[in-house]
Scaffold this motif. Structure first.
Motif, PDB file in Angstrom:
ATOM      1  N   GLN A 152      15.398  17.905  20.998  1.00  0.00           N
ATOM      2  CA  GLN A 152      16.861  17.910  20.969  1.00  0.00           C
ATOM      3  C   GLN A 152      17.420  17.910  22.385  1.00  0.00           C
ATOM      4  O   GLN A 152      18.375  17.199  22.677  1.00  0.00           O
ATOM      5  N   ARG A 153      16.804  18.701  23.262  1.00  0.00           N
ATOM      6  CA  ARG A 153      17.260  18.747  24.658  1.00  0.00           C
ATOM      7  C   ARG A 153      17.095  17.376  25.313  1.00  0.00           C
ATOM      8  O   ARG A 153      17.993  16.893  25.995  1.00  0.00           O
ATOM      9  N   ARG A 178      13.311  21.940  19.617  1.00  0.00           N
ATOM     10  CA  ARG A 178      14.321  22.259  20.643  1.00  0.00           C
ATOM     11  C   ARG A 178      14.159  21.344  21.852  1.00  0.00           C
ATOM     12  O   ARG A 178      15.139  20.852  22.413  1.00  0.00           O
ATOM     13  N   ARG A 228      17.007  14.479  23.814  1.00  0.00           N
ATOM     14  CA  ARG A 228      17.958  13.519  23.230  1.00  0.00           C
ATOM     15  C   ARG A 228      19.346  13.706  23.818  1.00  0.00           C
ATOM     16  O   ARG A 228      20.048  12.735  24.077  1.00  0.00           O
ATOM     17  N   SER A 229      19.757  14.949  24.038  1.00  0.00           N
ATOM     18  CA  SER A 229      21.115  15.194  24.518  1.00  0.00           C
ATOM     19  C   SER A 229      21.255  14.985  26.024  1.00  0.00           C
ATOM     20  O   SER A 229      22.343  14.689  26.500  1.00  0.00           O
ATOM     21  N   ASN A 230      20.179  15.123  26.776  1.00  0.00           N
ATOM     22  CA  ASN A 230      20.264  15.002  28.233  1.00  0.00           C
ATOM     23  C   ASN A 230      19.879  13.635  28.764  1.00  0.00           C
ATOM     24  O   ASN A 230      20.061  13.362  29.941  1.00  0.00           O
ATOM     25  N   SER A 231      19.358  12.779  27.955  1.00  0.00           N
ATOM     26  CA  SER A 231      18.867  11.509  28.471  1.00  0.00           C
ATOM     27  C   SER A 231      19.948  10.443  28.442  1.00  0.00           C
ATOM     28  O   SER A 231      20.825  10.433  27.589  1.00  0.00           O
TER      29      SER A 231
END
Length: 118
Positions: A78-79, A75, A81-84
């Motif tokens: 994934q966080r 998790r 990867r999606s926020n960077s």
């Protein structure tokens, strides 16, 4: 099939394993034995079914904890990867130099077309 002999707690066992899986069976039996030895060290000798049950439950608890940690790490990954923001692997000064070269190449192409049109 091969016979694999091992000890768990205070009892010897023998099981058949598919060819090539002997090492996996020995490793699993070693893990179960390690838990059984901890139980014996703390509680002393006990009936075989109870010892195997407790050792199995201790291993299951460890696996459950590792699964929880793996899920949390996934998790978090994934966080991240999606926020960077995208990371540029090309240094900025190299990008500038390449842009300048591209502009020069376009200018040369324009001049070449002019010469060819005459």
């Amino acid at each position: 099939m091969a016979d694999v002999n091992f000890r768990i707690g205070h009892k010897d066992y023998s099981l058949q394993a598919q060819d090539g899986e002997e090492k996996l069976l020995r490793r699993a039996a070693g893990m179960l034995n390690a838990e059984a030895e901890k139980i014996i060290a703390q509680a002393g000798r006990m009936p075989e079914p109870r010892l195997l049950l407790l050792a199995g439950l201790m291993l299951a608890d460890r696996v459950s904890s590792l699964e929880d940690r793996a899920e949390a790490a996934e998790r978090e990954a994934q966080r991240l990867r999606s926020n960077s923001a995208p990371i540029s692997v090309v240094p900025e000064d190299l990008e500038d130099a390449m842009a300048e070269l591209a502009a020069r190449a376009e200018a040369l192409a324009d001049r070449a077309e002019e010469v060819l049109e005459r």
